[in-house]
Scaffold this motif. Sequence first.
Motif, PDB file in Angstrom:
ATOM      1  N   GLY A 137     -92.590  33.338 -23.881  1.00  0.00           N
ATOM      2  CA  GLY A 137     -93.513  32.367 -23.293  1.00  0.00           C
ATOM      3  C   GLY A 137     -94.299  32.931 -22.125  1.00  0.00           C
ATOM      4  N   TYR A 138     -94.681  32.042 -21.215  1.00  0.00           N
ATOM      5  CA  TYR A 138     -95.516  32.419 -20.073  1.00  0.00           C
ATOM      6  C   TYR A 138     -94.839  33.439 -19.162  1.00  0.00           C
ATOM      7  N   VAL A 139     -93.495  33.427 -19.152  1.00  0.00           N
ATOM      8  CA  VAL A 139     -92.783  34.377 -18.293  1.00  0.00           C
ATOM      9  C   VAL A 139     -92.319  35.591 -19.093  1.00  0.00           C
ATOM     10  N   LYS A 173     -90.668  20.137 -11.627  1.00  0.00           N
ATOM     11  CA  LYS A 173     -89.385  20.324 -12.313  1.00  0.00           C
ATOM     12  C   LYS A 173     -88.344  20.931 -11.371  1.00  0.00           C
ATOM     13  N   VAL A 216     -85.943  31.654 -21.457  1.00  0.00           N
ATOM     14  CA  VAL A 216     -86.268  30.467 -22.255  1.00  0.00           C
ATOM     15  C   VAL A 216     -86.648  29.306 -21.334  1.00  0.00           C
ATOM     16  N   ASN A 217     -87.192  28.261 -21.924  1.00  0.00           N
ATOM     17  CA  ASN A 217     -87.641  27.112 -21.129  1.00  0.00           C
ATOM     18  C   ASN A 217     -86.453  26.306 -20.584  1.00  0.00           C
ATOM     19  N   THR A 218     -86.638  25.729 -19.404  1.00  0.00           N
ATOM     20  CA  THR A 218     -85.603  24.887 -18.777  1.00  0.00           C
ATOM     21  C   THR A 218     -86.267  23.603 -18.273  1.00  0.00           C
ATOM     22  N   ARG A 256     -99.552  22.056 -18.503  1.00  0.00           N
ATOM     23  CA  ARG A 256     -98.312  21.332 -18.189  1.00  0.00           C
ATOM     24  C   ARG A 256     -98.392  20.688 -16.798  1.00  0.00           C
ATOM     25  N   SER A 292     -84.885  32.769 -16.577  1.00  0.00           N
ATOM     26  CA  SER A 292     -85.287  31.354 -16.468  1.00  0.00           C
ATOM     27  C   SER A 292     -84.888  30.823 -15.095  1.00  0.00           C
ATOM     28  N   THR A 293     -85.612  29.799 -14.649  1.00  0.00           N
ATOM     29  CA  THR A 293     -85.242  29.117 -13.404  1.00  0.00           C
ATOM     30  C   THR A 293     -84.132  28.123 -13.727  1.00  0.00           C
ATOM     31  N   GLU A 349     -99.090  31.587 -12.614  1.00  0.00           N
ATOM     32  CA  GLU A 349    -100.009  31.697 -13.742  1.00  0.00           C
ATOM     33  C   GLU A 349    -101.430  31.928 -13.219  1.00  0.00           C
ATOM     34  N   ASP A 364     -88.405  35.536 -30.107  1.00  0.00           N
ATOM     35  CA  ASP A 364     -88.573  34.096 -29.952  1.00  0.00           C
ATOM     36  C   ASP A 364     -88.318  33.445 -31.311  1.00  0.00           C
ATOM     37  N   GLU A 367     -88.073  34.767 -11.583  1.00  0.00           N
ATOM     38  CA  GLU A 367     -89.443  35.281 -11.630  1.00  0.00           C
ATOM     39  C   GLU A 367     -90.324  34.466 -10.682  1.00  0.00           C
ATOM     40  N   ARG A 387     -95.832  31.716 -32.310  1.00  0.00           N
ATOM     41  CA  ARG A 387     -96.012  32.418 -31.042  1.00  0.00           C
ATOM     42  C   ARG A 387     -95.892  33.937 -31.231  1.00  0.00           C
TER      43      ARG A 387
HETATM   44  N1  LIG Z   1     -94.486  29.456 -16.311  1.00  0.00           N
HETATM   45  C1  LIG Z   1     -94.329  30.073 -15.157  1.00  0.00           C
HETATM   46  O1  LIG Z   1     -95.281  30.409 -14.494  1.00  0.00           O
HETATM   47  C2  LIG Z   1     -92.953  30.399 -14.642  1.00  0.00           C
HETATM   48  C3  LIG Z   1     -92.831  31.241 -13.530  1.00  0.00           C
HETATM   49  C4  LIG Z   1     -91.557  31.561 -13.059  1.00  0.00           C
HETATM   50  C5  LIG Z   1     -90.433  31.059 -13.711  1.00  0.00           C
HETATM   51  N2  LIG Z   1     -90.575  30.248 -14.782  1.00  0.00           N
HETATM   52  C6  LIG Z   1     -89.360  29.821 -15.483  1.00  0.00           C
HETATM   53  O2  LIG Z   1     -89.188  30.688 -16.612  1.00  0.00           O
HETATM   54  C7  LIG Z   1     -88.614  29.979 -17.718  1.00  0.00           C
HETATM   55  C8  LIG Z   1     -89.519  30.113 -18.931  1.00  0.00           C
HETATM   56  O3  LIG Z   1     -90.733  29.478 -18.647  1.00  0.00           O
HETATM   57  P1  LIG Z   1     -92.007  29.656 -19.587  1.00  0.00           P
HETATM   58  O4  LIG Z   1     -93.138  29.016 -18.873  1.00  0.00           O
HETATM   59  O5  LIG Z   1     -92.113  31.077 -20.022  1.00  0.00           O
HETATM   60  O6  LIG Z   1     -91.552  28.755 -20.847  1.00  0.00           O
HETATM   61  P2  LIG Z   1     -92.204  28.711 -22.298  1.00  0.00           P
HETATM   62  O7  LIG Z   1     -91.898  27.390 -22.857  1.00  0.00           O
HETATM   63  O8  LIG Z   1     -93.622  29.192 -22.232  1.00  0.00           O
HETATM   64  O9  LIG Z   1     -91.408  29.845 -23.110  1.00  0.00           O
HETATM   65  C9  LIG Z   1     -90.063  29.740 -23.462  1.00  0.00           C
HETATM   66  C10 LIG Z   1     -89.897  30.311 -24.866  1.00  0.00           C
HETATM   67  O10 LIG Z   1     -88.493  30.398 -25.163  1.00  0.00           O
HETATM   68  C11 LIG Z   1     -88.334  30.172 -26.559  1.00  0.00           C
HETATM   69  N3  LIG Z   1     -86.935  29.826 -26.820  1.00  0.00           N
HETATM   70  C12 LIG Z   1     -86.252  28.731 -26.415  1.00  0.00           C
HETATM   71  N4  LIG Z   1     -84.972  28.811 -26.831  1.00  0.00           N
HETATM   72  C13 LIG Z   1     -84.840  29.974 -27.517  1.00  0.00           C
HETATM   73  C14 LIG Z   1     -83.753  30.624 -28.158  1.00  0.00           C
HETATM   74  N5  LIG Z   1     -82.528  30.092 -28.160  1.00  0.00           N
HETATM   75  N6  LIG Z   1     -83.980  31.806 -28.781  1.00  0.00           N
HETATM   76  C15 LIG Z   1     -85.219  32.362 -28.769  1.00  0.00           C
HETATM   77  N7  LIG Z   1     -86.286  31.811 -28.148  1.00  0.00           N
HETATM   78  C16 LIG Z   1     -86.092  30.628 -27.528  1.00  0.00           C
HETATM   79  C17 LIG Z   1     -89.310  29.055 -26.872  1.00  0.00           C
HETATM   80  O11 LIG Z   1     -89.623  29.027 -28.241  1.00  0.00           O
HETATM   81  C18 LIG Z   1     -90.505  29.451 -25.978  1.00  0.00           C
HETATM   82  O12 LIG Z   1     -91.476  30.211 -26.684  1.00  0.00           O
HETATM   83  C19 LIG Z   1     -88.406  28.547 -17.225  1.00  0.00           C
HETATM   84  O13 LIG Z   1     -87.100  28.429 -16.743  1.00  0.00           O
HETATM   85  C20 LIG Z   1     -89.393  28.439 -16.082  1.00  0.00           C
HETATM   86  O14 LIG Z   1     -88.977  27.497 -15.116  1.00  0.00           O
HETATM   87  C21 LIG Z   1     -91.805  29.916 -15.278  1.00  0.00           C
END
Ligand SMILES: NC(=O)c1ccc[n+]([C@@H]2O[C@H](COP(=O)([O-])OP(=O)(O)OC[C@H]3O[C@@H](n4cnc5c(N)ncnc54)[C@H](O)[C@@H]3O)[C@@H](O)[C@H]2O)c1
Length: 471
Positions: A15-17, A283, A93-95, A350, A134-135, A169, A38, A165, A43
Amino acid sequence: MAPVKVSKICCIGAGYVGGPTCAVVALKCPHIQVTIVDLNQARIDAWNSADFKLPIYEPGLEEVVRQARGRNLFFSTDVDKGIREADLIFVSVNTPTKKSGVGAGFAADLNYVESATRRIAAVATTNKIVVEKSTVPCRTAESMRTILEANSKPGTRFDILSNPEFLAEGTAITDLFKPDRVLIGSLQTQEGRDACEALAQVYANWVPRERILTVGLWSSELSKLAANAMLAQRISSVNALSAICEATGANIDEVAHAVGFDSRIGPKFLRASVGFGGSCFQKDILNLVYLSESLHLPQVAAYWRQVVEMNEYQKSRFSKTVVDTLFNTITGKHLAVLGFAFKADTGDTRESASISLIRDFLQERAYVTIYDPKVDDAQIWLDLSEALPSWPIETIKKHVSIARSALEACRQKEGIVIATEWKEFKEISWQAVYDQMSKPAFVFDGRMILDVEKLQQIGFTVKVIGRGDRL
Ligand SMILES: NC(=O)c1ccc[n+]([C@@H]2O[C@H](COP(=O)([O-])OP(=O)(O)OC[C@H]3O[C@@H](n4cnc5c(N)ncnc54)[C@H](O)[C@@H]3O)[C@@H](O)[C@H]2O)c1
Ligand SMILES: O=c1ccn([C@@H]2O[C@H](COP(=O)(O)OP(=O)(O)O[C@H]3O[C@H](CO)[C@@H](O)[C@H](O)[C@H]3O)[C@@H](O)[C@H]2O)c(=O)[nH]1
């Protein structure tokens, strides 16, 4: 035992991270094989697309992926293979906030972290360093360790690290190239410190050693929530002051500038806005509120909760300004909303403040035309359906249209609302916009990006966040 030399990394979550972070690891460490896995096939296909139509928009990301993909950077849906081959695994992964059950609306949903952890335990046949990217709430690493140890094969050992992290963004690549700090938390045992050193050596390929901070596991987990809470608190503080400015004739830009000149406060992150958005701030603060409540610290919980409440107030205050200014009704009126992403330079929507504003306008039965340079139409329809669950999509589509340019969106509107600070909104021909608007022509700048005096000379009535009408 000396720290292992990491040669294969797997990142669970593209994902984004996970995507940008591990793409940069691959770029900066050509000697390490990095596989980002993933479950989401679409994706992964986008990350692998021949024309580099990546699943997320982030300035500079495409160049990084172009250089590393196929060399030592791979994207795959074969999660098990990625886990099996790696000596270090990032869990990215997402939280999201829990939607139901205990802690609904506040606690983090750790379901994805748990499934990824269980998969690692089920598949791993060699020692692994497992890194929480993940956070997560404080002490999640303990639950991960319990799951891993209870399910591991004999002779397989797991060391768990926290490595939150801090990228934002829109600036992810520059943040990753030159981070303020890299934070690694580990157990303070010899094995824990060795695992920490193994990960530190990966980052040391491009991050100066003095910027790599090593701390205890729980401090690392909490520092991530704390950093986001304190950043968001600055925005809510400045937004609270913006309400005072509007009522008194003070100007929030000038106030923030004067306050930020104090070197103890500093100038960054003091920009009043229509409210903070993004997947993290709300969140993570709600998570901190839940943690505080679970620890029987209600005053601490109330303190942080107020940061989110102020943000909600700021969004609704801005919608109300629009309605009040347009003669106390927007029913049947046509508004343009410029910007749908939660900030500029991203296509991510989001928790975008723009969604709350549009929901409010639609509830007043206004017609809204939206323009955003990076958000797909499908995402807009999805977000609006979620924001107005009792509205059939046909009803939403009767009231909302999506334009292909800012100029097109503004055509013949009664009011224009700036919701995201895209640079191009400053540069449109405001004279041309004015000429085809019904009069009086109103502009509501929720991002303080427009040249107010110039717009006033053209003939607009301009309402800016944090700037009142009193002289
Ligand atoms: N978005 C940000 O800018 C940012 C910055 C710092 C920290 N974070 C933290 O990083 C974490 C990820 O955030 P994100 O924005 O990348 O989320 P996201 O939803 O963009 O990506 C998460 C990915 O994990 C995949 N996934 C979930 N469960 C899985 C599994 N069991 N096996 C394989 N893949 C799986 C999902 O399909 C998804 O593509 C969160 O905890 C968030 O709080 C996000
Ligand atoms: O002075 C400011 C700065 C930001 N914002 C808004 O705040 C939100 C968040 O912006 P920003 O922090 O730049 O983006 P994020 O990608 O959400 O990054 C935050 O959340 C990430 C996820 O945890 C962290 O890693 C980052 O360090 C943290 O900045 C956006 O709506 C911005 O428009 C303001 O209103 N005023």
